[in-house]
Design a protein around this motif. Structure first.
Motif, PDB file in Angstrom:
ATOM      1  N   GLY B  44       1.360 -27.674  -0.809  1.00  0.00           N
ATOM      2  CA  GLY B  44       0.503 -26.627  -1.378  1.00  0.00           C
ATOM      3  C   GLY B  44      -0.928 -26.650  -0.872  1.00  0.00           C
ATOM      4  N   LEU B  45      -1.475 -27.846  -0.639  1.00  0.00           N
ATOM      5  CA  LEU B  45      -2.871 -27.919  -0.195  1.00  0.00           C
ATOM      6  C   LEU B  45      -3.068 -27.275   1.184  1.00  0.00           C
ATOM      7  CD1 LEU B  45      -5.718 -29.092  -0.982  1.00  0.00           C
ATOM      8  CD2 LEU B  45      -5.107 -31.101   0.340  1.00  0.00           C
ATOM      9  N   PRO B  46      -2.277 -27.672   2.182  1.00  0.00           N
ATOM     10  CA  PRO B  46      -2.428 -26.978   3.476  1.00  0.00           C
ATOM     11  C   PRO B  46      -2.172 -25.477   3.361  1.00  0.00           C
ATOM     12  CG  PRO B  46      -1.056 -28.924   3.712  1.00  0.00           C
ATOM     13  CD  PRO B  46      -1.274 -28.733   2.238  1.00  0.00           C
ATOM     14  N   ALA B  47      -1.166 -25.106   2.548  1.00  0.00           N
ATOM     15  CA  ALA B  47      -0.872 -23.674   2.393  1.00  0.00           C
ATOM     16  C   ALA B  47      -2.079 -22.947   1.809  1.00  0.00           C
ATOM     17  CB  ALA B  47       0.353 -23.478   1.502  1.00  0.00           C
ATOM     18  N   LEU B  69       3.643 -13.125   5.602  1.00  0.00           N
ATOM     19  CA  LEU B  69       4.834 -13.914   5.290  1.00  0.00           C
ATOM     20  C   LEU B  69       4.496 -15.015   4.285  1.00  0.00           C
ATOM     21  CD1 LEU B  69       7.843 -14.387   6.159  1.00  0.00           C
ATOM     22  CD2 LEU B  69       6.969 -16.167   7.673  1.00  0.00           C
ATOM     23  N   LEU B  70       3.402 -15.730   4.566  1.00  0.00           N
ATOM     24  CA  LEU B  70       2.987 -16.827   3.691  1.00  0.00           C
ATOM     25  C   LEU B  70       2.743 -16.314   2.272  1.00  0.00           C
ATOM     26  CD1 LEU B  70       2.204 -19.832   3.621  1.00  0.00           C
ATOM     27  CD2 LEU B  70      -0.120 -19.188   4.232  1.00  0.00           C
ATOM     28  N   ASN B  71       2.029 -15.213   2.183  1.00  0.00           N
ATOM     29  CA  ASN B  71       1.753 -14.623   0.872  1.00  0.00           C
ATOM     30  C   ASN B  71       3.032 -14.178   0.171  1.00  0.00           C
ATOM     31  OD1 ASN B  71      -1.079 -14.281  -0.143  1.00  0.00           O
ATOM     32  ND2 ASN B  71      -1.373 -13.728   1.993  1.00  0.00           N
ATOM     33  N   ALA B  72       3.950 -13.580   0.962  1.00  0.00           N
ATOM     34  CA  ALA B  72       5.192 -13.080   0.365  1.00  0.00           C
ATOM     35  C   ALA B  72       6.017 -14.233  -0.197  1.00  0.00           C
ATOM     36  CB  ALA B  72       5.981 -12.295   1.414  1.00  0.00           C
ATOM     37  N   VAL B  73       6.127 -15.319   0.577  1.00  0.00           N
ATOM     38  CA  VAL B  73       6.913 -16.468   0.125  1.00  0.00           C
ATOM     39  C   VAL B  73       6.327 -17.033  -1.166  1.00  0.00           C
ATOM     40  CG1 VAL B  73       7.504 -18.862   0.672  1.00  0.00           C
ATOM     41  CG2 VAL B  73       7.767 -17.093   2.412  1.00  0.00           C
ATOM     42  N   ILE B  74       5.011 -17.177  -1.175  1.00  0.00           N
ATOM     43  CA  ILE B  74       4.355 -17.748  -2.356  1.00  0.00           C
ATOM     44  C   ILE B  74       4.548 -16.842  -3.573  1.00  0.00           C
ATOM     45  CG2 ILE B  74       2.078 -18.226  -3.343  1.00  0.00           C
ATOM     46  CD1 ILE B  74       1.353 -19.414  -0.576  1.00  0.00           C
ATOM     47  N   ASN B  75       4.363 -15.544  -3.373  1.00  0.00           N
ATOM     48  CA  ASN B  75       4.537 -14.620  -4.498  1.00  0.00           C
ATOM     49  C   ASN B  75       5.971 -14.622  -5.003  1.00  0.00           C
ATOM     50  OD1 ASN B  75       1.893 -13.926  -4.358  1.00  0.00           O
ATOM     51  ND2 ASN B  75       2.226 -12.064  -3.173  1.00  0.00           N
ATOM     52  N   LEU B  76       6.898 -14.652  -4.050  1.00  0.00           N
ATOM     53  CA  LEU B  76       8.306 -14.647  -4.423  1.00  0.00           C
ATOM     54  C   LEU B  76       8.640 -15.864  -5.287  1.00  0.00           C
ATOM     55  CD1 LEU B  76      11.043 -13.059  -3.288  1.00  0.00           C
ATOM     56  CD2 LEU B  76      11.456 -15.356  -2.413  1.00  0.00           C
ATOM     57  N   LEU B  77       8.260 -17.041  -4.804  1.00  0.00           N
ATOM     58  CA  LEU B  77       8.570 -18.269  -5.543  1.00  0.00           C
ATOM     59  C   LEU B  77       7.866 -18.294  -6.890  1.00  0.00           C
ATOM     60  CD1 LEU B  77       8.467 -20.893  -2.648  1.00  0.00           C
ATOM     61  CD2 LEU B  77      10.475 -19.989  -3.828  1.00  0.00           C
ATOM     62  N   ALA B 113       9.013 -25.131  -6.883  1.00  0.00           N
ATOM     63  CA  ALA B 113       8.418 -24.262  -7.905  1.00  0.00           C
ATOM     64  C   ALA B 113       6.917 -24.484  -8.011  1.00  0.00           C
ATOM     65  CB  ALA B 113       9.078 -24.524  -9.251  1.00  0.00           C
ATOM     66  N   ALA B 114       6.477 -25.734  -7.773  1.00  0.00           N
ATOM     67  CA  ALA B 114       5.074 -26.062  -8.046  1.00  0.00           C
ATOM     68  C   ALA B 114       4.134 -25.810  -6.861  1.00  0.00           C
ATOM     69  CB  ALA B 114       4.968 -27.518  -8.491  1.00  0.00           C
ATOM     70  N   PHE B 115       4.639 -25.945  -5.613  1.00  0.00           N
ATOM     71  CA  PHE B 115       3.676 -25.843  -4.507  1.00  0.00           C
ATOM     72  C   PHE B 115       3.013 -24.463  -4.385  1.00  0.00           C
ATOM     73  CE2 PHE B 115       6.882 -24.102  -1.562  1.00  0.00           C
ATOM     74  CZ  PHE B 115       6.088 -23.271  -0.783  1.00  0.00           C
ATOM     75  N   PRO B 116       3.741 -23.367  -4.713  1.00  0.00           N
ATOM     76  CA  PRO B 116       3.042 -22.071  -4.649  1.00  0.00           C
ATOM     77  C   PRO B 116       1.888 -22.002  -5.644  1.00  0.00           C
ATOM     78  CG  PRO B 116       5.416 -21.747  -4.728  1.00  0.00           C
ATOM     79  CD  PRO B 116       5.171 -23.176  -5.058  1.00  0.00           C
ATOM     80  N   LEU B 117       2.102 -22.606  -6.806  1.00  0.00           N
ATOM     81  CA  LEU B 117       1.025 -22.652  -7.799  1.00  0.00           C
ATOM     82  C   LEU B 117      -0.160 -23.439  -7.238  1.00  0.00           C
ATOM     83  CD1 LEU B 117       0.012 -22.312 -10.788  1.00  0.00           C
ATOM     84  CD2 LEU B 117       1.012 -24.566 -11.206  1.00  0.00           C
ATOM     85  N   VAL B 118       0.164 -24.601  -6.641  1.00  0.00           N
ATOM     86  CA  VAL B 118      -0.889 -25.420  -6.043  1.00  0.00           C
ATOM     87  C   VAL B 118      -1.632 -24.621  -4.973  1.00  0.00           C
ATOM     88  CG1 VAL B 118      -1.351 -27.470  -4.645  1.00  0.00           C
ATOM     89  CG2 VAL B 118       0.268 -27.595  -6.554  1.00  0.00           C
TER      90      VAL B 118
END
Ligand code: ATP
Ligand code: MG
Lengths: 336, 236
Positions: B44-47, B69-77, B113-118
Motif C-alpha cells: 500500500g505504501l508504494p501504491a 488502472l491503479l486507481n481502478a484496482v484500488i477502487n474495485l477492491l 482487502a487492506a492495502f487499497p485502504l493503506v
C-alpha cells in the motif's frame, strides 16, 4: 562580459481555449555576473513564471535559458539537477521543511549532494553564523519568526555554494523593517560572495534599495529594461510610468487638455524651471500632479503640467524645459 | 442473551474457556495483525506514493493508462464488501501460503482487502505536504526518489501515523470477521463460542478485548503522531 544567465525569446502559455493565459511572450533578458537584477511588475505580470523558467521549475513553451552559455532546456534530467545546485532559490513562503530543525534544513541541499553528515553540519553552522542566527540551530521552523525563517532559507540556499540566487517575492510576507534587514543581507551576500542575485518583486522600494538593473514586466512582456536609476527616474514605457508614478499617471485620462510629463533629476536641477519658464517665455503652465522618489539616495521627480492650446507655444515650452540639464519633458497623449 | 449468569455450571465452564484460551487468542490476534499490517504497507505504501507522484501534475508523471488502472484496482477492491472479498480470494491463499484454513490462510485476503485502504491513506497524507516545499527541493536539484524519501514521507510522518492508526483499527475489525473462515484470535473466539455455541460470556470477553485493543492503538497512535509533529508549538 559574458552574461551568466541569458533568457532568449521565452514564451509560456497556460491553459487552453478561452482560459488561455499568455504568461510570457518573447521575453529576452541578459543577467550579468555579480549584479543584483530586479524584475518588477504588477500581480499576474508573469514574474514568478519567468523566474521559475530560469531553473526550469516551469518548462517554457518556446525559447532558451542559457547558464554560462549552456542551454538548460536541452539538458538531461540528471545534468539539469546538477546545474540547479548552482542556481538557488528563495520563496515568499520560505518553504522550509517543518519537521527538520534549522540546522537540518540547511544541511538538506548538502545531503542531496551526498556530503557527509559531519561536513554538512559544519558548513551549516557557518552559514547560520552568516545569516546571524547561530543560536537557532536546533529550533524548528514553527518556533521562528517570518524574518528568521527567511534567513534560514537564505542559509539553506547558500549551502550548495551557488552562483545565482533567485528570490521570488522573498520579502513580500515581511514587515518593512524585516524586509530592510533581509535586503541588506542579500546585498552583503552579493558583495562578499559575488553571487548574482535576481529579485522578483512588486515593491518599488525593494528595487530602489538594492538592484543595479531592473526589468519591468507587463502582461508577460518586458516593457523596459535598464539601470534602476534611469528606468525609475525617467521610465520610457507606459507600464514603467504607471509603476513608477501611479499618482501622476492615473488622472490624465480624464483631462481633455494637452499635458506634458516632466522628469527631473533633482541632483542636477536646482533651478525653479517652471517659474523660469513664466519669466523667460511669458508662458504660464499649471501643475496637474507631481511625485518624487528616492532612488539609491538620489531624488527624482515626475510632474504633469498643462500645455498651452497653441501648438507653436507648446513646442516652445517643451524645448525650453528640455534645454535644462537633468530635465526631460514630453507631451503626453491619452494615457501616460 | 442477557441472562448470562443464571446457571453457575455454565458460568464456570465459560470462565474455564476464557482462562485457557484467551491469552492465546490475544496473541494470535496481534500476530496476524502485525503480519497483515506489514504486508498491507509493503504494497500500500508504494501504491500510495505512486498515486501522488505519478499523476499528471505530480513530480514524476506516469502514463495515464497506468494511473487509471491503479486507481481502478484500488477502487474495485475498496468497494467489494470484506466478507465477500475474503471468500473470493481464499483460493489464492492455497497458492501463496499453501493452505486454505487457519490463521495464516486469512492473511492474503486480509492484505488484499487492506492495502487499497493503506494506499488511499498514504495518498491523502502525502497530498497534505506543502507543494512549495517540494518545489524548493526540486530547485535544489533533488531527484524524485530523494523528494519522496527526504521530503514527502518525513514531512507527512505525523499524518501517516494517524492514518496507520485508523488502518490498524480497520484491519483488527477485518480480523474479527476472518474468524468466520477459521482465522484465529479474539474474533474467532467471539463467533465460535458466542454466535455458534451460545457462550455469551466468552463472546463478551472477546469483544471487550477487541474494543480495548482498538482503544489502546488509537490513543497510542494519536500520542505518537502528536509527539513527532514538529509543527506543534507547545511541545514538552
Ligand atoms: N500553473 C498555472 N496554471 C495556469 N495559469 C497560471 C499558472 N501559473 C501562472 N498562471 C497565470 O500566468 C499569469 C502570470 O502568473 P505569475 O504567477 O507569473 O504572475 P506574477 O507576476 O508572479 O504575479 P504575483 O505578483 O501575483 O505573484 C497569471 O495570469 C496566472 O494566472
Ligand atoms: Mg508571483
Amino acid at each position: 562580459m559574458e552574461p551568466i544567465i541569458e533568457i532568449q525569446k521565452l514564451s509560456k502559455t497556460f491553459g487552453s481555449g478561452d482560459g488561455r493565459v499568455a504568461a510570457l511572450q518573447d521575453v529576452s533578458v541578459q543577467i550579468q555576473p555579480g549584479e543584483i537584477f530586479g524584475i518588477i511588475g504588477l500581480s499576474g505580470a508573469g514574474k514568478s513564471t519567468l523566474v521559475r523558467c530560469i531553473n526550469l521549475l516551469e518548462r517554457p513553451d518556446e525559447g532558451r535559458v542559457l547558464f554560462h552559455g549552456r542551454d538548460l532546456t536541452e539538458l538531461k534530467p540528471k545534468q539539469l539537477r546538477m546545474q540547479r545546485r548552482k542556481i538557488s532559490m528563495i520563496f515568499q513562503s520560505f518553504n522550509l521543511l517543518d519537521q527538520r530543525t534549522s540546522l537540518d534544513n540547511i544541511c538538506f541541499p548538502l545531503e542531496l549532494a551526498g556530503v557527509s553528515r559531519k561536513d554538512a553540519r559544519k558548513r551549516a553552522m557557518e552559514l547560520l553564523e552568516t545569516v546571524g542566527l547561530p543560536d537557532k540551530a536546533s529550533a524548528y521552523p514553527v518556533q521562528l519568526s517570518g524574518g528568521q525563517k527567511q534567513r534560514i532559507a537564505i542559509a539553506r540556499a547558500l549551502a550548495s555554494d551557488p552562483e545565482v540566487l533567485l528570490c521570488d517575492e522573498a520579502t513580500s510576507a515581511l514587515d518593512p523593517k524585516t524586509t530592510d534587514s533581509i535586503l541588506k543581507l542579500l546585498q552583503r551576500i552579493n558583495r562578499e560572495r559575488g553571487i548574482t542575485v535576481i529579485i522578483i518583486t512588486h515593491q518599488m522600494s525593494v528595487i530602489e534599495q538594492i538592484c543595479n538593473r531592473v526589468a519591468i514586466l507587463d502582461s508577460g512582456v518586458v516593457a523596459e529594461i535598464g539601470p534602476v536609476e534611469s528606468v525609475f527616474s525617467n521610465p520610457q514605457s507606459k507600464a514603467g510610468r504607471r509603476l513608477v508614478s501611479p499618482d501622476v499617471a492615473q488622472p490624465v485620462t480624464h483631462w481633455e487638455i494637452p499635458t506634458a510629463r516632466i522628469a527631473f533629476n533633482a541632483a542636477m536641477t536646482e533651478e525653479p524651471v517652471i517659474a523660469m519658464l513664466a519669466a523667460d517665455k511669458g508662458i504660464c503652465v499649471s501643475i496637474l500632479g507631481a511625485d518624487t522618489r528616492n532612488v539609491s539616495g538620489k531624488a527624482f521627480g515626475t510632474m504633469l503640467i498643462s500645455l498651452p492650446e497653441d501648438v507653436a507655444q507648446r513646442k516652445i515650452v517643451l524645448d525650453y524645459l528640455n534645454a535644462h540639464e537633468g530635465v526631460s519633458a514630453e507631451e503626453v497623449t491619452e494615457d501616460v | 442473551m442477557f441472562d448470562l449468569f443464571s446457571d453457575p455450571a455454565k458460568v464456570a465452564q465459560q470462565l474455564e474457556i476464557i482462562t485457557s484460551e484467551y491469552g492465546f487468542a490475544v496473541w494470535e490476534t496481534l500476530y496476524a495483525l502485525a503480519l497483515e499490517v506489514i504486508f498491507a504497507y509493503v504494497i500500500g505504501l508504494p501504491a500510495g506514493v505512486l498515486l501522488v507522484t505519478g499523476e499528471k501534475e505530480g513530480i514524476h508523471p506516469l502514463p495515464g493508462w497506468l494511473m487509471k488502472l491503479l486507481n481502478a484496482v484500488i477502487n474495485l477492491l475498496r468497494s467489494v464488501p470484506f466478507l465477500i472479498l475474503m471468500i473470493i480470494v481464499l483460493p489464492l491463499s492455497k497458492v501463496l501460503v499453501g493452505t486454505k484454513v487457519g490463521t495464516v490462510a486469512t492473511i492474503p485476503p486480509m492484505v488484499i482487502a487492506a492495502f487499497p485502504l493503506v494506499a488511499r491513506m498514504v495518498e491523502t497524507s502525502l497530498r497534505e505536504v506543502d507543494h512549495g516545499v517540494i518545489e524548493a527541493a526540486q530547485s535544489m536539484g533533488a531527484s524524485t526518489w530523494q523528494i519522496v524519501t527526504k521530503v514527502m514521507l518525513p514531512e507527512a510522518t505525523p499524518s501517516l501515523i494517524s492514518g496507520g492508526t485508523i488502518t490498524l483499527g480497520t484491519i483488527l475489525g477485518y480480523g474479527a470477521m476472518a474468524g468466520i473462515i477459521g482465522g484465529g484470535g479474539l474474533g474467532k473466539m467471539a463467533i465460535n463460542y458466542g454466535y455458534y455455541n451460545f457462550k455469551f460470556i466468552v463472546m463478551w470477553a472477546a469483544v471487550i478485548g477487541l474494543i480495548l485493543l482498538v482503544q489502546i492503538f488509537q490513543s497510542a497512535g494519536t500520542k505518537i503522531a502528536a509527539s513527532c509533529d514538529k509543527r506543534l508549538k507547545n511541545r514538552s
